[in-house]
Structure formats: C-alpha cells, structure tokens
Design a protein around this motif. Structure first.
Motif, PDB file in Angstrom:
ATOM      1  N   THR A  84       0.831  -1.207   0.000  1.00 42.76           N
ATOM      2  CA  THR A  84       0.000   0.000   0.000  1.00 42.76           C
ATOM      3  C   THR A  84       0.864   1.255   0.000  1.00 42.76           C
ATOM      4  OG1 THR A  84      -1.859  -1.095   1.111  1.00 42.76           O
ATOM      5  CG2 THR A  84      -1.707   1.301   1.321  1.00 42.76           C
ATOM      6  N   MET A  85       1.842   1.298   0.878  1.00 39.76           N
ATOM      7  CA  MET A  85       2.687   2.485   0.973  1.00 39.76           C
ATOM      8  C   MET A  85       3.582   2.642  -0.265  1.00 39.76           C
ATOM      9  SD  MET A  85       1.369   3.749   3.485  1.00 39.76           S
ATOM     10  CE  MET A  85       2.326   5.258   3.270  1.00 39.76           C
ATOM     11  N   ARG A  86       3.951   1.537  -0.882  1.00 33.11           N
ATOM     12  CA  ARG A  86       4.733   1.620  -2.126  1.00 33.11           C
ATOM     13  C   ARG A  86       3.924   2.360  -3.189  1.00 33.11           C
ATOM     14  NH1 ARG A  86       8.993  -1.711  -3.996  1.00 33.11           N
ATOM     15  NH2 ARG A  86       9.362  -1.536  -6.249  1.00 33.11           N
ATOM     16  N   PHE A  87       2.657   1.969  -3.344  1.00 34.79           N
ATOM     17  CA  PHE A  87       1.812   2.626  -4.354  1.00 34.79           C
ATOM     18  C   PHE A  87       1.549   4.078  -3.984  1.00 34.79           C
ATOM     19  CE2 PHE A  87      -2.340   3.953  -5.953  1.00 34.79           C
ATOM     20  CZ  PHE A  87      -2.179   3.733  -7.316  1.00 34.79           C
ATOM     21  N   ARG A  88       1.146   4.317  -2.740  1.00 35.76           N
ATOM     22  CA  ARG A  88       0.819   5.686  -2.322  1.00 35.76           C
ATOM     23  C   ARG A  88       2.027   6.618  -2.452  1.00 35.76           C
ATOM     24  NH1 ARG A  88      -3.592   7.145   0.599  1.00 35.76           N
ATOM     25  NH2 ARG A  88      -5.236   5.584   0.857  1.00 35.76           N
ATOM     26  N   ASN A  89       3.178   6.186  -1.987  1.00 33.99           N
ATOM     27  CA  ASN A  89       4.368   7.045  -2.028  1.00 33.99           C
ATOM     28  C   ASN A  89       4.797   7.341  -3.459  1.00 33.99           C
ATOM     29  OD1 ASN A  89       4.463   7.141   0.769  1.00 33.99           O
ATOM     30  ND2 ASN A  89       5.918   5.460   0.948  1.00 33.99           N
ATOM     31  N   ASN A  90       4.809   6.304  -4.312  1.00 31.37           N
ATOM     32  CA  ASN A  90       5.239   6.509  -5.696  1.00 31.37           C
ATOM     33  C   ASN A  90       4.266   7.401  -6.466  1.00 31.37           C
ATOM     34  OD1 ASN A  90       7.420   4.887  -5.161  1.00 31.37           O
ATOM     35  ND2 ASN A  90       6.644   3.096  -6.266  1.00 31.37           N
ATOM     36  N   MET A  91       2.953   7.242  -6.204  1.00 29.08           N
ATOM     37  CA  MET A  91       1.968   8.088  -6.869  1.00 29.08           C
ATOM     38  C   MET A  91       2.074   9.535  -6.394  1.00 29.08           C
ATOM     39  SD  MET A  91       0.037   6.555  -9.166  1.00 29.08           S
ATOM     40  CE  MET A  91      -1.567   7.364  -9.186  1.00 29.08           C
ATOM     41  N   THR A  92       2.290   9.727  -5.115  1.00 30.19           N
ATOM     42  CA  THR A  92       2.426  11.082  -4.576  1.00 30.19           C
ATOM     43  C   THR A  92       3.674  11.764  -5.136  1.00 30.19           C
ATOM     44  OG1 THR A  92       1.276  10.455  -2.542  1.00 30.19           O
ATOM     45  CG2 THR A  92       2.621  12.444  -2.473  1.00 30.19           C
ATOM     46  N   GLN A  93       4.772  11.015  -5.208  1.00 27.40           N
ATOM     47  CA  GLN A  93       6.001  11.569  -5.773  1.00 27.40           C
ATOM     48  C   GLN A  93       5.829  11.945  -7.242  1.00 27.40           C
ATOM     49  OE1 GLN A  93       9.055   8.647  -4.999  1.00 27.40           O
ATOM     50  NE2 GLN A  93       8.925   8.904  -2.769  1.00 27.40           N
ATOM     51  N   ALA A  94       4.932  11.225  -7.935  1.00 26.55           N
ATOM     52  CA  ALA A  94       4.692  11.526  -9.350  1.00 26.55           C
ATOM     53  C   ALA A  94       3.804  12.753  -9.531  1.00 26.55           C
ATOM     54  CB  ALA A  94       4.051  10.319 -10.033  1.00 26.55           C
ATOM     55  N   GLY A  95       3.174  13.223  -8.445  1.00 24.55           N
ATOM     56  CA  GLY A  95       2.365  14.431  -8.533  1.00 24.55           C
ATOM     57  C   GLY A  95       0.881  14.225  -8.376  1.00 24.55           C
ATOM     58  N   PHE A  96       0.436  12.992  -8.118  1.00 30.55           N
ATOM     59  CA  PHE A  96      -0.983  12.720  -7.937  1.00 30.55           C
ATOM     60  C   PHE A  96      -1.396  12.978  -6.490  1.00 30.55           C
ATOM     61  CE2 PHE A  96       0.055  10.111 -11.641  1.00 30.55           C
ATOM     62  CZ  PHE A  96      -1.003  10.393 -12.486  1.00 30.55           C
ATOM     63  N   THR A  97      -2.676  13.245  -6.312  1.00 35.95           N
ATOM     64  CA  THR A  97      -3.247  13.404  -4.970  1.00 35.95           C
ATOM     65  C   THR A  97      -3.990  12.133  -4.609  1.00 35.95           C
ATOM     66  OG1 THR A  97      -3.492  15.799  -5.220  1.00 35.95           O
ATOM     67  CG2 THR A  97      -4.825  14.728  -3.519  1.00 35.95           C
ATOM     68  N   ILE A  98      -3.580  11.472  -3.532  1.00 38.29           N
ATOM     69  CA  ILE A  98      -4.198  10.219  -3.090  1.00 38.29           C
ATOM     70  C   ILE A  98      -4.918  10.489  -1.774  1.00 38.29           C
ATOM     71  CG2 ILE A  98      -3.833   7.776  -2.619  1.00 38.29           C
ATOM     72  CD1 ILE A  98      -2.915   8.667  -5.388  1.00 38.29           C
ATOM     73  N   SER A  99      -6.207  10.208  -1.752  1.00 37.73           N
ATOM     74  CA  SER A  99      -6.994  10.445  -0.540  1.00 37.73           C
ATOM     75  C   SER A  99      -6.759   9.350   0.490  1.00 37.73           C
ATOM     76  CB  SER A  99      -8.487  10.510  -0.896  1.00 37.73           C
ATOM     77  OG  SER A  99      -9.275  10.751   0.245  1.00 37.73           O
ATOM     78  N   GLY A 100      -7.074   9.661   1.748  1.00 39.32           N
ATOM     79  CA  GLY A 100      -6.922   8.690   2.820  1.00 39.32           C
ATOM     80  C   GLY A 100      -5.467   8.553   3.260  1.00 39.32           C
ATOM     81  N   THR A 101      -5.276   7.692   4.247  1.00 36.89           N
ATOM     82  CA  THR A 101      -3.922   7.480   4.769  1.00 36.89           C
ATOM     83  C   THR A 101      -3.688   6.002   5.042  1.00 36.89           C
ATOM     84  OG1 THR A 101      -4.726   7.880   7.023  1.00 36.89           O
ATOM     85  CG2 THR A 101      -3.781   9.757   5.860  1.00 36.89           C
ATOM     86  N   ALA A 102      -2.655   5.467   4.437  1.00 35.70           N
ATOM     87  CA  ALA A 102      -2.171   4.111   4.740  1.00 35.70           C
ATOM     88  C   ALA A 102      -3.235   3.031   4.584  1.00 35.70           C
ATOM     89  CB  ALA A 102      -1.590   4.056   6.155  1.00 35.70           C
ATOM     90  N   HIS A 103      -4.211   3.242   3.702  1.00 38.16           N
ATOM     91  CA  HIS A 103      -5.241   2.225   3.470  1.00 38.16           C
ATOM     92  C   HIS A 103      -5.116   1.688   2.048  1.00 38.16           C
ATOM     93  CE1 HIS A 103      -9.145   0.271   3.019  1.00 38.16           C
ATOM     94  NE2 HIS A 103      -9.205   0.250   4.325  1.00 38.16           N
TER      95      HIS A 103
END
Length: 312
Positions: free
Chosen positions: A220-239
C-alpha cells in the motif's frame, strides 16, 4: 476449525469476556432489540433524507422515532448516535474505514466519548478486516481499542475472499438475540460450502502469521508514495483503498479507459457515488499484487496523467 470458531478467535480475543463500562453493566443487553427495531423501521426515512451515502448525526430524544439532521457538517465525518427514549442503551455506530476515501475513523476518540456517555460502540469493518492492524484484525486492532469496542460487523466477501457472507462479533446475549431476530440471518440460505472453506482458510492464515497483513501495508505504501512523488493526490492514509483524486467526472472516465488500454483495470467514480467535484479513480491494492504490478500501475498512471494534463 469451523468458520464460526475461526471468526470468533480472529475477531474477538477480548470480546468473549468483554463487559461494558460500569454504567452500561446495569443495562440488559436485550435492549439492543429496541435499537434493531428502530433501525428497521427508519431505514426508508434515512434513505429518503439522502443520508445513506453521506454522513449524518441521527438522534432520538423525544421518543422511538429517529430525527434525521440533514446538514452535511462540512468535510468532517459525523457518526451515527442512537439514543433510545428510555436511555437504557446508547449505541455509537461507525465504519472503521470509510471506503470511498480510505479514511480511518478516530476510534480512540469515539471510545472516549462512548465511555463518557455510557454508550456501547459498534463498528462496521467490511473495509478493514484481513489487512488493517498488525495481524489484520481490523481498525480497532490498528488503533489499540479492541477491548473498548463492543460489537463488530464485517464481511467474508472482500479481503477474506469468500465472495459472500458476513459475521457479527459481540456479547453472547446480543449474538443469541440476532439469531432469533435478525432478518438477514433468518431469511438467508446457508453459505455454499466452498465459500465456508475459503473464508475459514483465510482466517486461519491470518491467525497463523502476520506476514500477509504486513505485506499489504508495505505494498500500500509503495503505491501511495510513488503516486504522490509523481504528482498525484491520493486520498486517505495508509489504506489499500487508494482514491486517485481527479475532480472531473469525464476526466476520471477517460483516464480509466486509457489505463485499460495499457493493461490496467481501474474504475472511475463520480457523482452520485461520490460528491460533485470529487471524482476519482479508486485503486485497491491486493495481497496478490507484486511490486512489479504496483510499479507498472504507477507507470501507467504517469503516462495517462501526462496525456490528460493531470501531472506535468
């Protein structure tokens, strides 16, 4: 091990002997029947008032009828408070995780309030069972309040892979009551044997090791971190529910179509499933996904995001 035993061991390490706070201990658990009756009679009212998909505060201070407060209360989640006329029982009901945004309910604060007002706590764990918490037992394990939550309702049809069925864990008197009064229990056929076998084995695996739950957290954190670094906004936290926020409904649909052309199947969500202006592509991370799957998905998002001007 039977499915009933597996679920009891998995979901109720404390609840089998749990007693509510001192003020509640004087109230018979049979009073839950009143709450169930009120809820059954009021479901149509709640839906008609537009509360089924949103968050509201629902109270009853002047009798058994529930008064629906139609105000949205901004971006904050409100929680369902049911006060019976006699005050024999107070019940705080909330999702453990709000599935569209991947938000985790503040259960520690909810339990504090429940104890302050001599209330029981009921959580719906359909989007938490099997992967939230150190051993995948859910939101209450994640937040350290398993001994403060009295009733848990969840499903066998999501992370546990059973495709159907669910369960309720709580005080013995409540479970006996539900077996006599719960309409879904009384008027449903038994689960198919393959579903029972699959769900039982899934629970046994979670009881035997925390490897799956920990793996889910890392993916989960791999996807969230990589997407955020790419410039996307991901809702929620650690889910593992990872909503990629886009805002525009047409954009969400077009990007989802382009993602499919790249071999990644995701779904765009827009009004009325989510509020206007909150369209998103809802990604769900699975234990079956590999790191390579996740990286490929991120690359596909980057490609389609640049095409549609979402990121630079």
């Amino acid at each position: 091990m039977s499915l009933r035993t597996a679920v009891r061991l998995f979901g109720a390490p404390f609840r089998s002997v749990l007693q509510p706070c001192a003020a509640n201990a004087r109230r018979p658990y049979a009073a839950v029947a009143q709450a169930l009756s009120v809820l059954e009679n009021e479901l149509d009212t709640i839906r008609a008032a537009g509360t089924w998909k949103g968050e509201r505060v629902i109270t009853s201070k002047q009798g058994p009828h529930i008064n629906v407060d139609g105000s949205r209360g901004g971006e904050q989640h409100s929680y369902l408070f049911i006060y019976l006329q006699s005050s024999r029982l107070r019940l705080v009901v909330t999702d453990g995780v709000f599935s569209m945004d991947g938000d985790v309910a503040p259960l520690q604060g909810i339990c504090d309030l429940a104890e302050q007002y001599s209330a029981l706590v009921f959580i719906d764990e359909c989007h938490a069972t099997g992967f939230m918490g150190p051993r995948g037992r859910g939101t209450d394990e994640l937040l350290g309040v398993m001994d403060r939550v009295h009733i848990v309702n969840s499903t066998l049809g999501k992370a546990l892979g059973g495709a159907a069925g669910g369960y309720t864990v709580g005080p013995k008197a409540l479970i006996e009551l539900l077996r006599q009064r719960s309409r879904p229990y009384l008027f449903s056929n038994s689960l198919p044997p393959p579903v029972v076998g699959c769900a039982t084995r899934a629970v046994e695996l979670l009881l035997a090791s925390n490897e799956i739950a920990q793996s889910m957290a890392a993916k989960t954190m791999r996807f969230r971190n990589n997407m955020t670094q790419a410039g996307f906004t991901i809702s929620g936290t650690a889910h593992p529910i990872c909503p990629v926020m886009l805002g525009d409904a047409r954009l969400a649909s077009l990007m989802a179509d382009d993602m499919l052309k790249l071999g990644v199947y995701v779904i765009g969500f827009s009004y009325p499933v989510v509020p206007k202006g909150k369209a998103r592509i809802r990604v769900q991370i699975s234990a079956a996904h590999t790191d390579e799957d996740i990286d490929r998905t991120v690359d596909a998002f980057i490609q389609t995001g640049r095409k549609h001007g979402v990121i630079s």
